[in-house]
Design a protein around this motif. Structure first.
Motif, short mmCIF file in Angstrom:
data_model
loop_
_atom_site.label_atom_id
_atom_site.label_comp_id
_atom_site.label_asym_id
_atom_site.label_seq_id
_atom_site.Cartn_x
_atom_site.Cartn_y
_atom_site.Cartn_z
N GLU A 93 41.33 21.72 -3.57
CA GLU A 93 40.68 23.00 -2.76
C GLU A 93 40.37 22.94 -1.43
OE1 GLU A 93 37.98 24.04 -6.64
OE2 GLU A 93 37.41 25.25 -4.79
N ILE A 94 40.57 23.76 -0.66
CA ILE A 94 40.22 23.66 0.82
C ILE A 94 38.78 23.87 0.97
CG2 ILE A 94 40.72 24.60 3.10
CD1 ILE A 94 43.74 25.32 2.29
N GLY A 95 38.28 23.05 1.73
CA GLY A 95 36.80 23.46 2.18
C GLY A 95 36.37 24.59 2.75
N MET A 96 35.23 25.02 2.67
CA MET A 96 34.70 26.22 3.21
C MET A 96 34.24 26.15 4.66
SD MET A 96 33.46 28.16 -0.16
CE MET A 96 32.73 29.56 0.59
N GLU A 97 34.25 26.91 5.65
CA GLU A 97 33.64 27.03 6.57
C GLU A 97 33.21 28.14 7.44
OE1 GLU A 97 34.78 25.35 11.04
OE2 GLU A 97 34.80 23.81 9.57
N ALA A 98 32.05 28.35 7.99
CA ALA A 98 31.75 29.75 8.70
C ALA A 98 31.03 29.51 9.79
CB ALA A 98 30.89 30.52 7.76
N THR A 99 30.94 30.36 10.70
CA THR A 99 30.29 30.46 11.98
C THR A 99 29.66 31.41 12.42
OG1 THR A 99 32.07 30.79 13.56
CG2 THR A 99 31.71 28.46 13.00
N ALA A 100 28.58 31.48 13.47
CA ALA A 100 28.16 32.69 13.88
C ALA A 100 27.23 32.32 15.29
CB ALA A 100 26.88 33.22 12.90
N PRO A 142 26.19 36.92 9.12
CA PRO A 142 27.49 37.07 8.46
C PRO A 142 27.51 36.83 7.02
CG PRO A 142 27.82 36.02 10.41
CD PRO A 142 26.52 35.97 10.24
N ALA A 143 28.18 37.54 5.89
CA ALA A 143 28.11 37.10 4.58
C ALA A 143 28.97 35.76 4.35
CB ALA A 143 28.76 38.31 3.67
N SER A 144 30.15 35.43 5.27
CA SER A 144 30.73 34.43 4.99
C SER A 144 29.91 33.20 5.10
CB SER A 144 32.06 34.41 5.89
OG SER A 144 31.44 34.61 7.34
N LEU A 145 28.98 33.33 6.24
CA LEU A 145 28.00 32.06 6.57
C LEU A 145 26.95 31.89 5.23
CD1 LEU A 145 27.08 29.78 8.92
CD2 LEU A 145 25.50 31.71 9.58
N LYS A 146 26.45 32.89 4.88
CA LYS A 146 25.54 32.92 3.79
C LYS A 146 26.21 32.21 2.37
CE LYS A 146 22.66 36.97 4.95
NZ LYS A 146 22.16 38.18 4.52
N GLU A 147 27.43 32.59 2.44
CA GLU A 147 28.02 32.13 1.37
C GLU A 147 28.20 30.75 1.31
OE1 GLU A 147 31.99 32.41 -1.28
OE2 GLU A 147 31.52 34.10 -0.37
N VAL A 148 28.77 30.03 2.49
CA VAL A 148 28.89 28.74 2.54
C VAL A 148 27.35 28.03 2.56
CG1 VAL A 148 29.71 26.75 4.13
CG2 VAL A 148 31.04 29.01 3.90
N LEU A 149 26.47 28.47 3.01
CA LEU A 149 24.95 27.76 3.06
C LEU A 149 24.51 27.76 1.70
CD1 LEU A 149 23.67 29.09 6.57
CD2 LEU A 149 24.22 26.78 5.78
N ALA A 150 25.01 28.61 0.75
CA ALA A 150 24.24 28.92 -0.38
C ALA A 150 24.97 27.86 -1.43
CB ALA A 150 24.37 30.18 -1.02
N HIS A 151 25.06 26.38 -0.97
CA HIS A 151 25.55 25.38 -1.77
C HIS A 151 24.77 24.24 -1.39
CE1 HIS A 151 28.92 27.71 -3.69
NE2 HIS A 151 29.03 28.24 -2.47
N ASP A 152 24.26 23.44 -2.45
CA ASP A 152 23.61 22.35 -2.12
C ASP A 152 24.52 21.19 -1.43
OD1 ASP A 152 21.47 23.16 -3.57
OD2 ASP A 152 22.02 22.51 -5.44
N ASP A 153 25.91 21.21 -1.47
CA ASP A 153 26.53 20.35 -0.77
C ASP A 153 26.78 20.90 0.90
OD1 ASP A 153 28.39 22.02 -1.39
OD2 ASP A 153 29.70 20.76 -2.20
N SER A 173 29.60 24.24 6.61
CA SER A 173 30.78 23.78 6.06
C SER A 173 30.54 23.09 4.88
CB SER A 173 31.64 22.92 7.06
OG SER A 173 30.92 21.56 7.15
N ARG A 174 31.33 23.19 3.83
CA ARG A 174 31.39 22.54 2.81
C ARG A 174 32.57 21.79 2.12
NH1 ARG A 174 31.77 25.58 -2.17
NH2 ARG A 174 30.85 23.87 -3.29
#
Length: 149
Positions: free
Chosen positions: A5-12, A58-69, A146-147
């Motif tokens: 799986e490719i890691g997730m990344e988002a910026t704002a 942004p929803a994409s940033l919130k989604e990435v941040l909503a993980h413990d890693d 990122s995660r």
């Protein structure tokens, strides 16, 4: 079969400004707010007039941040001074406060929290940055979350 799986990344990017009452002396947090006013008791608030609070991120940033890693790199740029803060995300994040965004040294989470276990707080931000903010200068806050995959 091995699944990669490719890691997730988002910026704002958030734009805000300083205020004459910015002190930057709080020992455990720092905050950026969309509110226009600041009192001398708000020693964690480093900027006002932000174009969003946690709820407007942004929803994409919130989604990435909503993980413990998740890892959050926040870069504060003001008056030629720049600093990057490293924080962690959390599965307990709600990121729903309408005006405030708070980075914390502790693992405490509430609707205003965008980063926990931060390696900097108001009291450890560069004094040149705080001086620029106390002079009312504009600041750019760049968020890069990122995660791993």
């Amino acid at each position: 079969m091995i699944k990669h799986e490719i890691g997730m990344e988002a910026t704002a990017i958030i734009r805000c400004r300083g205020h004459p009452l910015v002190l930057g002396t709080h020992p455990t947090t720092f905050e950026v707010t969309a509110e226009e006013h600041l009192t001398a008791g708000g020693n964690c608030i480093v900027a006002v007039g932000a174009d969003t609070g946690c709820a407007g991120l942004p929803a994409s940033l919130k989604e990435v941040l909503a993980h413990d890693d998740a890892v959050l790199l926040t870069t504060l740029s003001c008056g030629g001074v720049e600093v990057t803060i490293r924080s962690r995300g959390s599965s307990a994040f709600t990121l729903d406060h309408p005006t405030d965004i708070v980075w914390r040294r502790s693992p405490f989470v509430c609707g205003r929290t965008i980063g926990i276990l931060s390696d900097r707080v108001a009291a450890t931000l560069p004094r040149g940055l705080i001086a620029g903010l106390a002079a009312g200068k504009e600041m750019q806050v760049t968020l890069c979350a990122s995660r791993p995959g």
